[in-house]
Design a protein around this motif. Structure first.
Motif, PDB file in Angstrom:
ATOM      1  N   TYR A 210       0.902  -1.160   0.000  1.00 18.29           N
ATOM      2  CA  TYR A 210       0.000   0.000   0.000  1.00 18.29           C
ATOM      3  C   TYR A 210       0.934   1.201   0.000  1.00 18.29           C
ATOM      4  CZ  TYR A 210      -3.940  -2.908   1.515  1.00 18.29           C
ATOM      5  OH  TYR A 210      -4.931  -3.844   1.589  1.00 18.29           O
ATOM      6  N   VAL A 211       0.641   2.225  -0.774  1.00 17.50           N
ATOM      7  CA  VAL A 211       1.518   3.400  -0.786  1.00 17.50           C
ATOM      8  C   VAL A 211       0.708   4.686  -0.709  1.00 17.50           C
ATOM      9  CG1 VAL A 211       3.392   2.319  -2.113  1.00 17.50           C
ATOM     10  CG2 VAL A 211       1.547   3.492  -3.334  1.00 17.50           C
ATOM     11  N   CYS A 212       1.315   5.722  -0.149  1.00 15.41           N
ATOM     12  CA  CYS A 212       0.689   7.047  -0.237  1.00 15.41           C
ATOM     13  C   CYS A 212       1.760   8.123  -0.290  1.00 15.41           C
ATOM     14  CB  CYS A 212      -0.293   7.285   0.896  1.00 15.41           C
ATOM     15  SG  CYS A 212       0.446   7.805   2.403  1.00 15.41           S
ATOM     16  N   ASP A 213       1.484   9.162  -1.045  1.00 11.42           N
ATOM     17  CA  ASP A 213       2.347  10.342  -1.117  1.00 11.42           C
ATOM     18  C   ASP A 213       1.519  11.479  -1.701  1.00 11.42           C
ATOM     19  OD1 ASP A 213       4.412  12.329  -2.027  1.00 11.42           O
ATOM     20  OD2 ASP A 213       5.754  10.772  -1.310  1.00 11.42           O
ATOM     21  N   LEU A 214       1.835  12.710  -1.300  1.00 12.06           N
ATOM     22  CA  LEU A 214       1.138  13.865  -1.865  1.00 12.06           C
ATOM     23  C   LEU A 214       1.549  14.051  -3.325  1.00 12.06           C
ATOM     24  CD1 LEU A 214       1.733  16.389   1.074  1.00 12.06           C
ATOM     25  CD2 LEU A 214      -0.223  14.873   0.706  1.00 12.06           C
ATOM     26  N   ASN A 215       2.712  13.511  -3.652  1.00 13.15           N
ATOM     27  CA  ASN A 215       3.252  13.654  -5.001  1.00 13.15           C
ATOM     28  C   ASN A 215       2.731  12.511  -5.897  1.00 13.15           C
ATOM     29  OD1 ASN A 215       4.837  13.615  -7.283  1.00 13.15           O
ATOM     30  ND2 ASN A 215       6.791  13.741  -6.181  1.00 13.15           N
ATOM     31  N   GLU A 216       1.765  12.854  -6.753  1.00  9.89           N
ATOM     32  CA  GLU A 216       1.096  11.817  -7.562  1.00  9.89           C
ATOM     33  C   GLU A 216       2.055  11.117  -8.513  1.00  9.89           C
ATOM     34  OE1 GLU A 216      -2.405  13.277  -9.492  1.00  9.89           O
ATOM     35  OE2 GLU A 216      -3.213  14.031  -7.575  1.00  9.89           O
ATOM     36  N   ALA A 217       3.037  11.876  -9.005  1.00  6.82           N
ATOM     37  CA  ALA A 217       3.984  11.276  -9.960  1.00  6.82           C
ATOM     38  C   ALA A 217       4.763  10.141  -9.301  1.00  6.82           C
ATOM     39  CB  ALA A 217       4.939  12.350 -10.478  1.00  6.82           C
ATOM     40  N   ARG A 243      -4.704   2.625   8.329  1.00  7.16           N
ATOM     41  CA  ARG A 243      -5.684   1.534   8.493  1.00  7.16           C
ATOM     42  C   ARG A 243      -5.422   0.380   7.524  1.00  7.16           C
ATOM     43  NH1 ARG A 243      -8.746   5.937   9.935  1.00  7.16           N
ATOM     44  NH2 ARG A 243      -8.825   6.684   7.798  1.00  7.16           N
ATOM     45  N   ALA A 244      -4.391   0.528   6.695  1.00  6.92           N
ATOM     46  CA  ALA A 244      -4.149  -0.489   5.661  1.00  6.92           C
ATOM     47  C   ALA A 244      -3.938  -1.867   6.292  1.00  6.92           C
ATOM     48  CB  ALA A 244      -2.908  -0.097   4.850  1.00  6.92           C
ATOM     49  N   LYS A 245      -4.516  -2.886   5.670  1.00  7.32           N
ATOM     50  CA  LYS A 245      -4.355  -4.266   6.182  1.00  7.32           C
ATOM     51  C   LYS A 245      -3.011  -4.820   5.692  1.00  7.32           C
ATOM     52  CE  LYS A 245      -9.201  -5.734   6.604  1.00  7.32           C
ATOM     53  NZ  LYS A 245      -9.396  -4.838   7.714  1.00  7.32           N
ATOM     54  N   ALA A 246      -1.965  -4.346   6.343  1.00 10.63           N
ATOM     55  CA  ALA A 246      -0.606  -4.742   5.947  1.00 10.63           C
ATOM     56  C   ALA A 246       0.073  -5.432   7.118  1.00 10.63           C
ATOM     57  CB  ALA A 246       0.176  -3.503   5.537  1.00 10.63           C
ATOM     58  N   ASP A 247       1.246  -6.016   6.850  1.00  8.50           N
ATOM     59  CA  ASP A 247       2.015  -6.654   7.925  1.00  8.50           C
ATOM     60  C   ASP A 247       2.900  -5.636   8.644  1.00  8.50           C
ATOM     61  OD1 ASP A 247       1.301  -9.520   7.474  1.00  8.50           O
ATOM     62  OD2 ASP A 247       2.085  -9.042   5.478  1.00  8.50           O
ATOM     63  N   VAL A 248       3.482  -4.726   7.868  1.00  9.45           N
ATOM     64  CA  VAL A 248       4.426  -3.753   8.449  1.00  9.45           C
ATOM     65  C   VAL A 248       4.104  -2.357   7.898  1.00  9.45           C
ATOM     66  CG1 VAL A 248       6.877  -3.183   8.782  1.00  9.45           C
ATOM     67  CG2 VAL A 248       6.212  -5.565   8.466  1.00  9.45           C
ATOM     68  N   ILE A 257       3.910  10.820  13.484  1.00  9.02           N
ATOM     69  CA  ILE A 257       2.799  10.068  12.873  1.00  9.02           C
ATOM     70  C   ILE A 257       2.322   8.905  13.762  1.00  9.02           C
ATOM     71  CG2 ILE A 257       2.873  10.630  10.412  1.00  9.02           C
ATOM     72  CD1 ILE A 257       4.965   7.879  11.790  1.00  9.02           C
ATOM     73  N   ILE A 258       3.099   8.596  14.801  1.00 12.24           N
ATOM     74  CA  ILE A 258       2.613   7.581  15.745  1.00 12.24           C
ATOM     75  C   ILE A 258       2.039   8.355  16.941  1.00 12.24           C
ATOM     76  CG2 ILE A 258       3.215   5.586  17.168  1.00 12.24           C
ATOM     77  CD1 ILE A 258       3.541   5.004  14.196  1.00 12.24           C
ATOM     78  N   ASN A 259       0.729   8.459  16.969  1.00  9.30           N
ATOM     79  CA  ASN A 259       0.057   9.253  17.996  1.00  9.30           C
ATOM     80  C   ASN A 259      -1.205   8.517  18.461  1.00  9.30           C
ATOM     81  OD1 ASN A 259      -1.960   9.801  15.986  1.00  9.30           O
ATOM     82  ND2 ASN A 259      -0.573  11.350  15.128  1.00  9.30           N
ATOM     83  N   ASP A 260      -1.975   9.142  19.330  1.00 13.37           N
ATOM     84  CA  ASP A 260      -3.158   8.453  19.894  1.00 13.37           C
ATOM     85  C   ASP A 260      -4.061   7.909  18.789  1.00 13.37           C
ATOM     86  OD1 ASP A 260      -2.198   9.115  22.336  1.00 13.37           O
ATOM     87  OD2 ASP A 260      -3.613  10.753  22.713  1.00 13.37           O
ATOM     88  N   ASP A 261      -4.318   8.719  17.772  1.00 11.42           N
ATOM     89  CA  ASP A 261      -5.246   8.310  16.708  1.00 11.42           C
ATOM     90  C   ASP A 261      -4.690   7.170  15.875  1.00 11.42           C
ATOM     91  OD1 ASP A 261      -6.886  10.280  17.558  1.00 11.42           O
ATOM     92  OD2 ASP A 261      -6.222  11.750  16.060  1.00 11.42           O
ATOM     93  N   THR A 262      -3.404   7.307  15.507  1.00 11.59           N
ATOM     94  CA  THR A 262      -2.867   6.305  14.573  1.00 11.59           C
ATOM     95  C   THR A 262      -2.581   4.977  15.275  1.00 11.59           C
ATOM     96  OG1 THR A 262      -0.611   7.117  14.837  1.00 11.59           O
ATOM     97  CG2 THR A 262      -1.889   8.063  13.037  1.00 11.59           C
ATOM     98  N   VAL A 263      -2.187   5.010  16.555  1.00  9.90           N
ATOM     99  CA  VAL A 263      -1.976   3.733  17.257  1.00  9.90           C
ATOM    100  C   VAL A 263      -3.300   2.966  17.268  1.00  9.90           C
ATOM    101  CG1 VAL A 263      -1.377   2.602  19.433  1.00  9.90           C
ATOM    102  CG2 VAL A 263      -0.050   4.570  18.669  1.00  9.90           C
ATOM    103  N   ALA A 264      -4.384   3.685  17.497  1.00  8.82           N
ATOM    104  CA  ALA A 264      -5.704   3.023  17.511  1.00  8.82           C
ATOM    105  C   ALA A 264      -6.026   2.445  16.133  1.00  8.82           C
ATOM    106  CB  ALA A 264      -6.765   4.026  17.934  1.00  8.82           C
ATOM    107  N   ALA A 265      -5.611   3.123  15.076  1.00  3.91           N
ATOM    108  CA  ALA A 265      -5.977   2.696  13.717  1.00  3.91           C
ATOM    109  C   ALA A 265      -5.102   1.563  13.174  1.00  3.91           C
ATOM    110  CB  ALA A 265      -5.899   3.896  12.771  1.00  3.91           C
TER     111      ALA A 265
END
Ligand SMILES: NC(=O)C1=CN([C@@H]2O[C@H](COP(=O)(O)OP(=O)(O)OC[C@H]3O[C@@H](n4cnc5c(N)ncnc54)[C@H](O)[C@@H]3O)[C@@H](O)[C@H]2O)C=CC1
Ligand SMILES: O=C(O)CCC(=O)C(=O)O
Length: 380
Positions: A210-217, A243-248, A257-265
Motif C-alpha cells: 500500500y503506498v501514499c504520497d502527496l506527489n502523484e507522480a 488503516r491499511a491491512k498490511a504486515d508492516v 505520525i505515531i500518535n493516539d489516533d494512529t496507534v488506535a488505527a
C-alpha cells in the motif's frame, strides 16, 4: 510540535529554557536571499555536530524551532547508536521546497554554516536534495552528501534506504520468524528520496504494497513498476495508510505520525521506517507495545545516511559504508533482545544503550571546538 512554555516564565518566551538540553542554536536571516533558517546543535561530546538540513513551510517560527531542537537531539542518539565520532545537529530552512529554493538561498545558508567554523556539518534531509547543497558548497566545506562529481559521497538516501531494509529484515525475523521480505504486505508512507527506494526494493523482493504520497507522480511510478513485475501496489489517500491491512507500516515522510489516533488505527504487526521522530510522544512506544506492535526505533533504523556522510569526512569508502549500514540489522536485534529481557519498550532500550555510551564518552570530552584538531582528516 509546539515549543513549550517555561515553568518559570509562564508568559514570556525563554530561549534558554527551550534549548536547555542543547549547546547552541543559531537563527540565520538573509533578507536578500530570502533565507530564514535555524541551526540547532544538541551535543558535540562525540565530535562536531553532523545532521541534514530540512526545508519545510513551517506555519510558525516556534514550530520550526521545535523541529530543529527535536531533530538535532535525535542526531546525537543516532551518532551514538551508529558509533560515529560526530555529534547531534540539524538545520531547518523555513520555506516551501517546491517554490522557495534558489542558488542564493543555499549560498546564504552555506555562509551561516561556515560561520560555525567546523562545529556543524550538514547535507540533505526532507525537502532538500544533493544538488541544493552544491550551491552551499561554494561558501563552506562543511557540506556532505553532494554528488560525487562535486567531490561528495553522493545521495545519502541510498544507504538510508538500505538500512531501512536491514531494519525490516531484523524485525521480520523477530515478528514473523524469518528475515525474508517476500510474501508480505507493507504500507509505505512517503515515496521521496528514501521511501521510493525502499518501496521499489520491497517489490523486487516479492512483496505487495500500500503506498501514499502527496506527489502523484511518485505514486504513479511505484504503481507502474509494481504492474510491470506483477506485484500488487494499492495507492491509498492520506490517513487511510494507517488503516491499511498490511504486515508492516513503513513511515518515510514526516514525524509525529505515531500518535493516539494512529496507534488506535494501525492493523500491522510492526512499524519500521526512515522518518525522523516518528513518535508524537514516548508514551506512544508503550501504547504500541501494549497493542502487540513491534516498534523499530527510528534513529537506529535510519542511520544509513549518517553513516555515509560521517564516512565521507574520513574519506568516503562505499564498502565500509555498506558494512556499517549492514550492522543496523544486528544493532536492532540487540535492542529488541534488551527490551525483551528488561521488559521495557524498544525506545527505552535504545535510549538507555545510547545514554550509557554517552556517559562513557563524556569522561574524555565535553564539547567540540575547532581549536582542537579532530583525529580524522576533515576536508580543508
Ligand atoms: N534522506 C535521508 O537520507 C534521510 C532521511 N530521513 C528521514 O526520512 C524521511 C523522508 O526523508 P526523504 O525521503 O529524504 O524526504 P523527501 O523530501 O525526499 O521525501 C518525503 C516524501 O514525503 C511526502 N510527503 C509529505 N507529506 C506527506 C503526507 N502528508 N503524506 C504522504 N506523503 C507525504 C513528500 O511528498 C515526499 O515525496 C524524513 O523524515 C527524513 O528526516 C532520515 C535519515 C536520513
Ligand atoms: O542523511 C544525511 O545526509 C545526514 C543524516 C541526517 O540528517 C539524518 O540521519 O537525519
Amino acid at each position: 510540535m509546539n515549543v513549550m512554555v517555561s515553568p518559570n516564565m509562564s508568559q514570556s518566551f525563554d530561549m534558554f529554557w527551550q534549548m536547555r538540553e542543547h549547546e547552541q542554536v543559531v537563527f540565520c536571516h538573509d533578507e536578500t536571499a530570502g533565507l530564514k533558517a535555524i541551526i540547532a546543535i544538541h551535543s558535540t561530546v562525540l565530535g562536531p555536530a553532523l545532521g541534514g538540513c530540512r526545508m519545510h513551510p513551517y506555519a510558525t517560527t516556534e514550530e520550526a524551532l521545535a523541529d530543529a531542537l527535536r531533530l538535532s537531539k535525535g542526531m546525537t542518539y543516532k551518532c551514538l547508536a551508529a558509533d560515529v565520532d560526530f555529534g547531534g545537529g540539524k538545520a531547518v530552512i523555513i520555506g516551501d521546497p517546491r517554490k522557495d529554493k534558489s542558488p542564493e538561498l543555499f549560498r546564504a545558508f552555506g555562509q551561516f554554516v561556515e560561520s560555525l567554523s567546523g562545529r556543524f556539518y550538514t547535507g540533505t534531509d526532507m525537502g532538500t536534495t544533493p544538488d541544493d547543497f552544491v550551491h552551499a558548497l561554494k561558501e563552506t566545506n562543511c557540506i556532505v552528501g553532494v554528488p560525487e562529481a562535486y567531490g561528495g559521497s553522493g545521495d545519502s538516501s541510498v544507504p538510508t534506504a538500505e538500512g531501512v531494509v536491514y531494519g525490516i529484515r531484523a524485525t521480520n525475523e523477530v515478528v514473523f520468524g524469518s528475515r525474508h521480505l517476500h510474501g508480505k504486505t507493507y504500507a509505505v508512507q512517503g515515496l521521496g528520496k528514501v521511501g521510493k527506494k525502499v518501496a521499489l526494493r520491497l517489490l523486487e523482493e516479492g512483496a505487495d504494497l500500500y503506498v501514499c504520497d502527496l506527489n502523484e507522480a511518485a505514486v504513479k511510478e511505484v504503481v507502474s513498476y509494481g504492474r510491470r513485475i506483477g506485484a500488487s501496489v494499492k495507492p491509498v489517500d492520506g490517513t487511510d495508510i494507517y488503516r491499511a491491512k498490511a504486515d508492516v507500516f513503513i513511515p518515510c515522510a514526516f514525524g509525529g505520525i505515531i500518535n493516539d489516533d494512529t496507534v488506535a488505527a494501525l492493523q500491522v504487526k510492526a512499524v519500521v521506517g526512515s522518518a525522523n521522530n516518528q513518535l508524537a510522544d514516548k508514551r506512544h512506544a508503550r501504547m504500541l507495545k501494549e497493542k502487540g506492535i513491534v516498534y523499530a526505533p527510528d534513529y537506529i533504523v535510519n542511520a544509513g545516511g549518517l553513516i555515509q556522510v560521517a564516512d565521507e569526512l574520513y574519506g568516503a569508502n562505499k564498502e565500509r559504508v555498506l558494512a556499517k549500514t549492514k550492522a543496523i540489522y544486528d544493532t536492532l536485534l540487540a535492542i529488541y533482545a534488551r527490551a525483551e529481557s528488561e521488559g521495557t519498550t524498544t525506545v527505552e532500550a535504545a535510549d538507555q544503550f545510547c545514554e550509557e555510551r554517552l556517559e562513557k564518552r563524556k569522561r574524555r570530552n565535553h564539547f567540540f571546538t575547532h581549536q582542537k584538531r579532530p583525529k580524522w582528516e576533515i576536508r580543508r
